[in-house]
Write an enzyme that holds these catalytic residues in place. Structure first.
Site, PDB file in Angstrom:
ATOM      1  N   PRO A  25      -6.594   0.003  -2.462  1.00 52.94           N
ATOM      2  CA  PRO A  25      -6.183   0.265  -3.625  1.00 52.94           C
ATOM      3  C   PRO A  25      -6.359  -1.051  -4.696  1.00 52.94           C
ATOM      4  O   PRO A  25      -6.087  -1.980  -4.441  1.00 52.94           O
ATOM      5  CB  PRO A  25      -4.429   0.137  -3.394  1.00 52.94           C
ATOM      6  N   CYS A  27      -5.814  -1.829  -8.748  1.00 51.82           N
ATOM      7  CA  CYS A  27      -5.287  -1.628 -10.050  1.00 51.82           C
ATOM      8  C   CYS A  27      -6.523  -1.607 -11.213  1.00 51.82           C
ATOM      9  O   CYS A  27      -7.409  -2.182 -11.011  1.00 51.82           O
ATOM     10  CB  CYS A  27      -4.240  -2.684 -10.505  1.00 51.82           C
ATOM     11  N   TYR A 186       5.294  -8.228  -4.931  1.00 50.61           N
ATOM     12  CA  TYR A 186       6.240  -6.935  -5.546  1.00 50.61           C
ATOM     13  C   TYR A 186       7.346  -6.943  -4.960  1.00 50.61           C
ATOM     14  O   TYR A 186       7.691  -7.596  -3.925  1.00 50.61           O
ATOM     15  CB  TYR A 186       5.118  -5.905  -5.751  1.00 50.61           C
ATOM     16  N   ARG A 234       1.702  -1.816   3.376  1.00 45.54           N
ATOM     17  CA  ARG A 234       0.816  -3.060   3.103  1.00 45.54           C
ATOM     18  C   ARG A 234       1.536  -4.155   2.874  1.00 45.54           C
ATOM     19  O   ARG A 234       2.451  -4.286   2.439  1.00 45.54           O
ATOM     20  CB  ARG A 234      -0.186  -3.000   1.651  1.00 45.54           C
ATOM     21  N   LEU A 305     -12.867 -10.213   0.939  1.00 43.87           N
ATOM     22  CA  LEU A 305     -14.327 -10.721   1.077  1.00 43.87           C
ATOM     23  C   LEU A 305     -15.117 -10.223   2.316  1.00 43.87           C
ATOM     24  O   LEU A 305     -15.724 -10.928   3.042  1.00 43.87           O
ATOM     25  CB  LEU A 305     -14.002 -12.321   1.057  1.00 43.87           C
ATOM     26  N   GLY A 327     -12.587  -3.924  -1.554  1.00 43.62           N
ATOM     27  CA  GLY A 327     -12.254  -3.649  -2.832  1.00 43.62           C
ATOM     28  C   GLY A 327     -13.203  -4.049  -3.855  1.00 43.62           C
ATOM     29  O   GLY A 327     -14.148  -2.996  -4.401  1.00 43.62           O
ATOM     30  N   ARG A 328     -13.500  -5.440  -4.059  1.00 44.93           N
ATOM     31  CA  ARG A 328     -14.619  -5.584  -5.069  1.00 44.93           C
ATOM     32  C   ARG A 328     -15.871  -5.167  -4.510  1.00 44.93           C
ATOM     33  O   ARG A 328     -16.759  -4.747  -5.402  1.00 44.93           O
ATOM     34  CB  ARG A 328     -14.558  -7.075  -5.307  1.00 44.93           C
TER      35      ARG A 328
END
Length: 363
Positions: A25, A27, A186, A234, A305, A327-328
């Protein structure tokens, strides 16, 4: 390699995922209308990941209530308009053969901040600018942000009910998987960590008390989505700070969450406090995932990574994790899974027909 472990299917309860290479996920802060409704950007962004071959696509942290948003540009799932807007996006992911999941979240003391991009201001958004009061386990501010109000008993029950209602809407929209966000500082992580939870009631102090809200949320979400859909959690496995949340506690609570109805654990780290040293490097969070998997005897995903096909394959093939979440790397290359299959010599049957002409020649 005769068979690439990365491209073996994986079953989550009643959900069959086509491979072990999943989209984490991420954002987007792309709801400029400030109403939590996903629009064209979300269809194109998520649709590209599905066409690119990802097995499970987890939609970004999606707020269970307006006050639970990180920023006013976040997606939400607290009303019928949002539910209806997610449905065609989910249908497109399914049409590409992907499994559709959504991460449900409440930002707690890290809510009501300026979006990470598109604005020249940072930190807490003032009420005059559209911000709102924040809540947490205790009235301790995240460094640099406004102080939250400690939730009372009614407020805590409202959080449980909010997660359950959002999970039900996720099911109505067609999502196969719901992930409960208890990481990155969070709200649920704020309850778990003694650095942000100094309560003296049944939601503070001992580990069972600090985990109580998460376990109530997991049980409520499981009841809302039924027995066939999959439920993920998570975790940030460590706060990287003395006296903070640890990987041993993560493993113990993961076992409790599995008993409460969770199927799989997505292991990240950090985010609850500042001023810590995070040992960044290729696959730096894989040992945390491996620890939770081994100590709690639960399936886990590794993230952080992971950037090459061989690296991802070795993580899964060695049994250190059951899946990897990118992700990235998927932002850089939404078709990474198709490229990884080629590099690993795996034969997959989910190239979009429109893209078949782009397949690499067989060597």
């Amino acid at each position: 390699m005769a068979v690439a472990a990365l491209f073996e299917p994986f079953t989550l309860r009643g959900v069959n995922v086509r491979n072990r290479l999943w989209a984490a996920p991420m954002c987007q802060y792309a709801v400029r209308e400030k109403d939590g409704v996903p629009r064209d950007w979300h269809l194109v962004h998520l649709g590209a990941l599905a066409a690119g071959g990802a097995g499970l696509i987890l939609v970004e942290a999606t707020a269970i209530s307006p006050a639970g948003r990180i920023s006013d540009a976040d997606t939400g799932l607290w009303n019928a308009q949002q539910t209806a807007a997610w449905a065609p996006i989910v249908a497109f992911l399914h049409a590409q053969g992907a499994t559709a999941g959504i991460q449900l979240s409440h930002a707690g003391r890290k809510a009501s901040v300026w979006p990470a991009w598109g604005e020249d201001r940072h930190g807490t958004m003032a009420t005059d600018d559209g911000g709102w009061p924040t809540v947490s386990a205790s009235a301790l501010p995240f460094p640099g942000y406004a102080a939250p109000v400690a939730l009372d008993a009614a407020g805590i029950q409202g959080i449980v009910d909010g997660f359950a209602a959002a999970a039900l809407r996720a099911a109505e929209a067609g999502f196969d998987v719901v992930e409960v966000h208890a990481a990155h500082g969070y709200l649920l992580h704020q309850f778990l960590s003694p650095l942000s939870n100094v309560r003296t009631d049944k939601f503070g102090g001992s580990l069972p008390n600090r985990a109580r809200l998460l376990l109530q949320v997991v049980a409520a979400v499981r009841a809302a989505i039924g027995e066939e859909r999959a439920l993920l959690v998570r975790f940030s496995a460590t706060d990287y700070a003395p006296g903070g949340w640890t990987e041993a506690e993560t493993a113990e609570v993961a076992g409790w969450a599995a008993a409460a109805g969770a199927d799989f654990f997505d292991i990240s780290s950090g985010g609850n406090v500042t001023g810590v040293r995070i040992p960044l490097g290729p696959g730096y969070q894989v040992p945390l995932a491996e620890h939770v998997k081994t100590a709690a005897q639960v399936p886990v995903g590794a993230v952080g990574l992971i950037t090459t096909a061989l690296q991802a394959e070795q993580i899964v093939a060695s049994g250190r994790a059951d899946a990897v979440l990118l992700g990235r790397e998927l932002l850089r290359d939404p078709h990474f899974p198709l490229r990884a299959a080629h590099e690993l010599g795996a034969v997959v049957d989910y190239w979009p027909p429109q893209y078949l002409r782009a397949q690499w020649p067989t060597l």
